[in-house]
Every structure is written in C-alpha cells, then in structure tokens.
Scaffold this active site. Structure first.
Site, short mmCIF file in Angstrom:
data_model
loop_
_atom_site.label_atom_id
_atom_site.label_comp_id
_atom_site.label_asym_id
_atom_site.label_seq_id
_atom_site.Cartn_x
_atom_site.Cartn_y
_atom_site.Cartn_z
N ASP A 96 61.59 13.18 65.38
CA ASP A 96 61.24 14.26 64.47
C ASP A 96 60.92 15.50 65.30
O ASP A 96 60.00 15.47 66.13
CB ASP A 96 60.03 13.84 63.62
CG ASP A 96 59.60 14.92 62.63
OD1 ASP A 96 60.35 15.91 62.46
OD2 ASP A 96 58.52 14.78 62.04
N ASP A 98 59.90 19.38 64.85
CA ASP A 98 59.35 20.27 63.83
C ASP A 98 58.90 21.56 64.51
O ASP A 98 58.30 21.52 65.58
CB ASP A 98 58.15 19.56 63.19
CG ASP A 98 57.69 20.22 61.92
OD1 ASP A 98 57.50 21.44 61.93
OD2 ASP A 98 57.49 19.51 60.91
N ASP A 311 57.74 14.57 67.68
CA ASP A 311 56.54 13.96 67.11
C ASP A 311 56.51 12.51 67.59
O ASP A 311 57.26 11.66 67.11
CB ASP A 311 56.60 14.03 65.59
CG ASP A 311 55.30 13.55 64.93
OD1 ASP A 311 54.62 12.68 65.51
OD2 ASP A 311 54.97 14.04 63.84
#
Length: 406
Positions: A96, A98, A311
């Site tokens: 992930d 972001d 992440d």
C-alpha cells in the site's frame, strides 16, 4: 433526503449500471469479503463469502456499500467469524503506497489543522489551538495532482525492485488505484503466498531499507561493499539516487531539505560529482571533493529517495482486507481502478477515476472547502457558497463532508 441517503442513491445507480464490470478476485470462493454500510457508525460488516461472481454482484446491487473489500488471504471457510476456524491457505503479497506517507511540498498548501472548539484553522501541525488552547484538533488531509503523482512515482520505483531484484514477471502484478490517496500493488504468485508474517517483514525491511547501515557503502576504503549505478540491490539504488540528486537544480534541492552548504557544494562540484557517481563510487574520493559532512548528508538523502514508503502493516498482515476493484470509495465517490504496468504511466486519478456524468450538474451548498483540480478544471476554494457543480466534483465534496446537496 439526508446526505448519507443521497450518496447511497448515487452509488446505487452506479452499481445497477456497472456492477457487471466489477473485477472479481482470483479464487473468489476462498476469499473473505467486508463491506462498510451507509451509516453514521462506520462499522465494517465482514466474514462474508460468495460462491461465484454473480452472487457477489447481486449483493452489491442490493446492499449498496459505502466501501467494499476482499481478503488478501485464501481460506477453506472464508465465512467463519473466528480466524482460527477459517482455515488459512495462503495470502497474496500486498503493498500500500499512500501519499499520506510521502513528504511533498504541496502538503504545506492543502493540509490543515482545525480547532474543533473555536474553528481556528492552521496550515501547520499543532497539538493544541494557539488561540483558545483547546486540544481538540482535527487534521484535514487533502489530495492534489502533485501528491498523487508522488504516490505513482513510488509505485514505479517498487515495480523496478520487483523486476530487477526479485525477477517477478509483470503478469503476476496487479496495480489498483485505491479511489483516494494512493495505490495498492498485489503480487499473486506461489513464490510468496505461503509466506508468514516474518518472511513478509523481511521483504518490507528490504524495500524500506530498515536497519541498513550506510557506513558499509563506501564511507571508508576498508569497507568492501561499493556503490555502483550498474548494480541491483541497495548498492545500485543508492548510487542512482546520488546521481539523480546531483542533477537537480538548487531550488529543487532546497525543496527536498538539503542544507544550504550542501547545495552550494553540489553546484560548485557538479561535474566532478557526476563523474564520481557514474560508476563505482569510492567514498574517500567524494570526501576529498566535498568534505565528510556533505558526503554524509548526500548519502542520507539518497537513502530517503531510494527507500519506498510502503505501509508496512498492510504487507505483513496475512489476513488483510483490501479494496475491491471497480467499486466506489466512500470518501471521494471515485472508482477503485485496476491498472496494468503500462497503463499506470499515463494514469491521472483526478481525470480517469471519475464515476459520474460530468455533463450533469448538482446544486450544492459548500461551507468551507479547498481547491481541487478534477478533469482538468480547477474548482474552489469555496466558503459559504451555493453553486452547481458537475456530479463527480459535487460528489467528491459531498463525500468529503464539505458540501450538502440542495
């Protein structure tokens, strides 16, 4: 009709017309699904299983979720509520990325901290209000093309590691725009799906450079590990990052946080540094040219550039739920878009993830909302205004809680 009912009705229209386009995950019958309903309390309904794509689509049309997820894991009994009874078979490896985790200059322009007591707005982080002293502070994180592009660039760096360091063919890679701030990268490969938490953590540490001792990379001649732009692994990543840093203009180097003295040295010695950084790098030669402190700062900044801000919790979680492609994101109204490696390059979320007809307009009341560029047009900032906006724009503000439909 209240705001949640209004959003749900628009989402219902989308699913009735587009549910057939939902990309079902591989081995759907072995996945757990989770859904967030349109309620004030955003409690996820999970431990749902579906035998086939038709039953999943029928559920989406009927239930109309704010957000839809499926598990990275494969289970023997995905509908069991207790994890120990599900029968874990394996799990995809998911990353992930972001823009929340990326330090971009645009954050200074659009992220805000708002005192919930007196309404004072700050454009820098505060733990308590500087006016009334209240500690009830709400952090508002916005999105723009700049930070979304930064997230995409980090994905491209990650894909390069997959190719060069892990030897993974792109046919095993699925990229998904999350519908809001970033991207999910899925690796579906038997090489990884049996990995437990510890093995996944080792991959995370390698990608982020956790625990990497920079002193082993040519800070002194006695160290045997060299930096070389032609190599894979951290040796090559750091060397290429050093070369790229040296090419940057002084104003760009200021933007990424280098000290004035370091920037001056780079400007004065650019040609010599580029020569040193274009092959195997000997730290002693760099120290002779720019000094020990400048070399250390350059190497530390190169490490920041070469490391990828994934992440870590998502990658190490063997039971993770991740967004279902081609469903809608409840905080933006944007589509969760599946992408190929090739289509990622030209992808612009603020143009290509729009869901609703841009020719249709909705009349809304906006209390206080920041600027956003959608489909190539700037909207906002707005304060206490009533106006008609294209549906995708209006839905973005409504979903973010910044506007109400009239």
């Amino acid at each position: 009709m209240n705001v949640l009912d209004f959003i749900r009705e628009k989402f219902r229209e989308y699913y009735l017309d587009n549910a057939e386009k939902i990309k079902a995950p591989t081995q759907l019958e072995k996945r757990e699904f989770g859904f967030i309903p349109f309620r004030k309390e955003k409690t996820m309904i999970r431990h749902r299983g579906f035998e086939n794509k038709k039953k999943l689509i029928d559920f989406l049309k009927t239930f109309v979720p704010s957000d839809a997820y499926y598990s990275s894991a494969y289970y023997q009994k995905p509908s069991e509520e207790k994890m120990v009874e599900k029968g874990w078979i394996g799990a995809d490896l998911i990353f992930d990325i972001d823009c929340d985790h990326i330090q971009t200059l645009c954050k200074r322009k659009h992220d805000r901290w708002i005192c919930l007591n007196c309404g004072k707005i700050f454009d820098f982080e505060v733990e308590k209000c500087l006016d009334c002293g209240s500690e009830k502070i709400d952090e508002e994180k916005w999105v723009c093309e700049e930070c979304l592009t930064a997230a995409k660039n980090e994905v491209l760096k990650l894909l390069k590691i997959f190719e060069e360091d892990f030897g993974i063919d792109e046919k095993h890679i699925q990229i998904v725009f999350s519908g809001h701030r970033g991207y999910h990268v899925h690796l579906e490969h038997k090489m990884f799906n049996q990995f437990g938490v510890d093995e996944r953590k080792e991959i995370v540490d390698y990608i982020t450079g956790a625990g990497l001792n920079l002193k082993i990379y040519s800070l002194r001649k006695k160290y045997s590990v060299g930096l070389d732009v032609s190599k894979t692994g951290w040796s090559g990543r750091l060397a290429r990052a050093l070369y790229d840093l040296t090419l940057k203009k002084p104003e760009e180097l200021v933007g990424i946080g280098l000290k004035e003295k370091t920037i001056k040295k780079i400007s004065e010695k650019r040609e010599q540094l580029l020569n040193l950084f274009s092959s195997t790098i000997d730290g002693k030669d760099v120290v002779k040219l720019v000094g020990k402190n400048v070399w250390r700062e350059l190497l530390e900044k190169a490490f920041e550039v070469a490391s990828i801000p994934i992440d870590t919790v998502v990658t190490t979680d063997i039971h993770r739920l991740i967004r279902l492609p081609n469903t809608l994101h409840g905080k933006t109204g944007f589509r969760v878009i599946p992408l190929t490696v090739n289509s990622l390059y030209d992808f612009n979320p603020l143009n290509d993830a729009l869901t609703f007809n841009q020719d249709e307009k909705i009349r809304v009341k906006i209390k206080n909302a920041q600027k956003i560029k959608i489909d190539g047009v700037d909207y906002g900032p707005y304060k206490e205004e009533i106006l008609s906006l294209p549906v995708s724009v209006a839905m973005f503000y409504i979903c973010r809680g910044k506007a109400t439909p009239i």
